[in-house]
Design a protein around this motif. Structure first.
Motif, PDB file in Angstrom:
ATOM      1  N   ARG A  90       0.837  -1.196   0.000  1.00 35.47           N
ATOM      2  CA  ARG A  90       0.000   0.000   0.000  1.00 35.47           C
ATOM      3  C   ARG A  90       0.873   1.247   0.000  1.00 35.47           C
ATOM      4  N   ASP A  91       0.467   2.213  -0.785  1.00 35.62           N
ATOM      5  CA  ASP A  91       1.059   3.543  -0.696  1.00 35.62           C
ATOM      6  C   ASP A  91      -0.012   4.534  -1.121  1.00 35.62           C
ATOM      7  N   PRO A  92       0.283   5.838  -1.177  1.00 43.07           N
ATOM      8  CA  PRO A  92      -0.784   6.796  -1.505  1.00 43.07           C
ATOM      9  C   PRO A  92      -1.465   6.558  -2.843  1.00 43.07           C
ATOM     10  N   ARG A  93      -0.843   5.807  -3.751  1.00 39.46           N
ATOM     11  CA  ARG A  93      -1.464   5.543  -5.058  1.00 39.46           C
ATOM     12  C   ARG A  93      -2.455   4.398  -5.006  1.00 39.46           C
ATOM     13  N   ALA A 123       2.955  -1.678   4.313  1.00 39.89           N
ATOM     14  CA  ALA A 123       2.796  -0.255   4.017  1.00 39.89           C
ATOM     15  C   ALA A 123       4.056   0.314   3.392  1.00 39.89           C
ATOM     16  N   GLY A 124       3.874   1.300   2.527  1.00 39.35           N
ATOM     17  CA  GLY A 124       4.985   2.025   1.932  1.00 39.35           C
ATOM     18  C   GLY A 124       5.091   3.413   2.533  1.00 39.35           C
ATOM     19  N   SER A 125       6.320   3.889   2.729  1.00 41.99           N
ATOM     20  CA  SER A 125       6.563   5.219   3.284  1.00 41.99           C
ATOM     21  C   SER A 125       7.690   5.872   2.502  1.00 41.99           C
ATOM     22  N   ASP A 126       7.747   7.192   2.542  1.00 42.68           N
ATOM     23  CA  ASP A 126       8.852   7.896   1.894  1.00 42.68           C
ATOM     24  C   ASP A 126       9.911   8.345   2.901  1.00 42.68           C
ATOM     25  N   ALA A 151       6.384   0.899  -4.017  1.00 49.29           N
ATOM     26  CA  ALA A 151       6.767   1.551  -5.279  1.00 49.29           C
ATOM     27  C   ALA A 151       7.293   0.532  -6.284  1.00 49.29           C
ATOM     28  N   THR A 152       8.048  -0.446  -5.800  1.00 47.63           N
ATOM     29  CA  THR A 152       8.587  -1.479  -6.687  1.00 47.63           C
ATOM     30  C   THR A 152       7.470  -2.257  -7.361  1.00 47.63           C
ATOM     31  N   LEU A 153       6.510  -2.734  -6.574  1.00 46.11           N
ATOM     32  CA  LEU A 153       5.445  -3.554  -7.152  1.00 46.11           C
ATOM     33  C   LEU A 153       4.486  -2.715  -7.990  1.00 46.11           C
ATOM     34  N   TRP A 154       4.259  -1.465  -7.603  1.00 45.17           N
ATOM     35  CA  TRP A 154       3.418  -0.593  -8.421  1.00 45.17           C
ATOM     36  C   TRP A 154       4.061  -0.397  -9.796  1.00 45.17           C
ATOM     37  N   ALA A 155       5.374  -0.108  -9.816  1.00 49.39           N
ATOM     38  CA  ALA A 155       6.071   0.083 -11.090  1.00 49.39           C
ATOM     39  C   ALA A 155       6.071  -1.203 -11.911  1.00 49.39           C
ATOM     40  N   ALA A 156       6.216  -2.338 -11.239  1.00 50.43           N
ATOM     41  CA  ALA A 156       6.224  -3.617 -11.955  1.00 50.43           C
ATOM     42  C   ALA A 156       4.900  -3.853 -12.662  1.00 50.43           C
TER      43      ALA A 156
END
Length: 213
Positions: A90-93, A123-126, A151-156
């Motif tokens: 999970r992240d903001p996207r 969870a994802g954080s910056d 971010a890695t899995l979203w980009a994938a």
């Protein structure tokens, strides 16, 4: 009757952020197809850019992807060296669902007997999450947090449909916070666990290559 042709083995990309994680994950013996370990650098933007570059190459454009490395545990009672298998990131996207988590969790339990394997949202954080912010993330149902997996899995998935997973090793937890990785016993324990996960990754990858019935 024609004999079905075997499909080309789908390559595997394992993404991590840090040099120490890359060192732990090196070595591809036992893999059923080509394996690429990518060190992205820290943070979601670096992770996203690294995956975009990697998956734009012809040899890896259709690869299955595992995000791995260290994480902060959010569940009371977690210890350094525990494993986290993400059901989703999970992240903001939004969220990215992970593939064949039961196979992966079972393979990890067999590869690392005695180690606790946690499953749940990651969870994802910056930024590095400390103190009360951990409790806030835990309240959302997340079991752990890191800066790159989501971010890695979203980009994938943005690069095309493919199996994805995230496996992280707890390097600090609510009762065991680290100041600096690798300087205390918890960091060393997590590093040793990360060195031992590759057979489970390869088992998950092989399961994806089996013909569907």
């Amino acid at each position: 009757m024609d004999t079905p042709q075997a499909a080309r083995p789908v390559p595997l990309v394992i993404a991590c952020a840090l040099t120490i994680e890359r060192l732990a994950l090196r070595g591809a013996r036992g893999a059923a197809a080509p394996v690429t370990v990518v060190r992205s650098g820290m943070g979601p933007r670096a992770a996203e850019r690294a995956l975009e570059r990697t998956l734009s190459a012809p040899a890896t454009h259709d690869a299955a992807v595992i995000a791995s490395g260290f994480c902060a545990g959010l569940v009371p009672g977690m210890h350094p060296g525990d494993l986290v298998v993400a059901e989703e990131t999970r992240d903001p996207r939004g969220t990215t669902a992970c593939s064949s988590i039961e196979v992966l969790a079972k393979a990890l339990a067999e590869a690392l007997p005695g180690r606790t394997v946690h499953t749940g949202p990651l969870a994802g954080s910056d930024h590095v999450v400390r103190g009360p912010e951990r409790a806030d993330l835990r309240a959302t149902g997340a079991v752990a947090v890191d800066m790159e997996s989501a971010a890695t899995l979203w980009a994938a998935r943005q690069a095309g449909p493919r199996p994805v997973a995230a496996v992280r090793v707890v390097v600090d937890a609510p009762e065991h916070e680290l100041v600096r990785i690798g300087t205390v016993r918890g960091g060393i324990s997590a590093f040793r666990v990360l060195r031992a996960v590759l057979p489970a990754f390869f088992e998950w990858h092989r399961s994806l290559l089996l013909p569907r019935r």
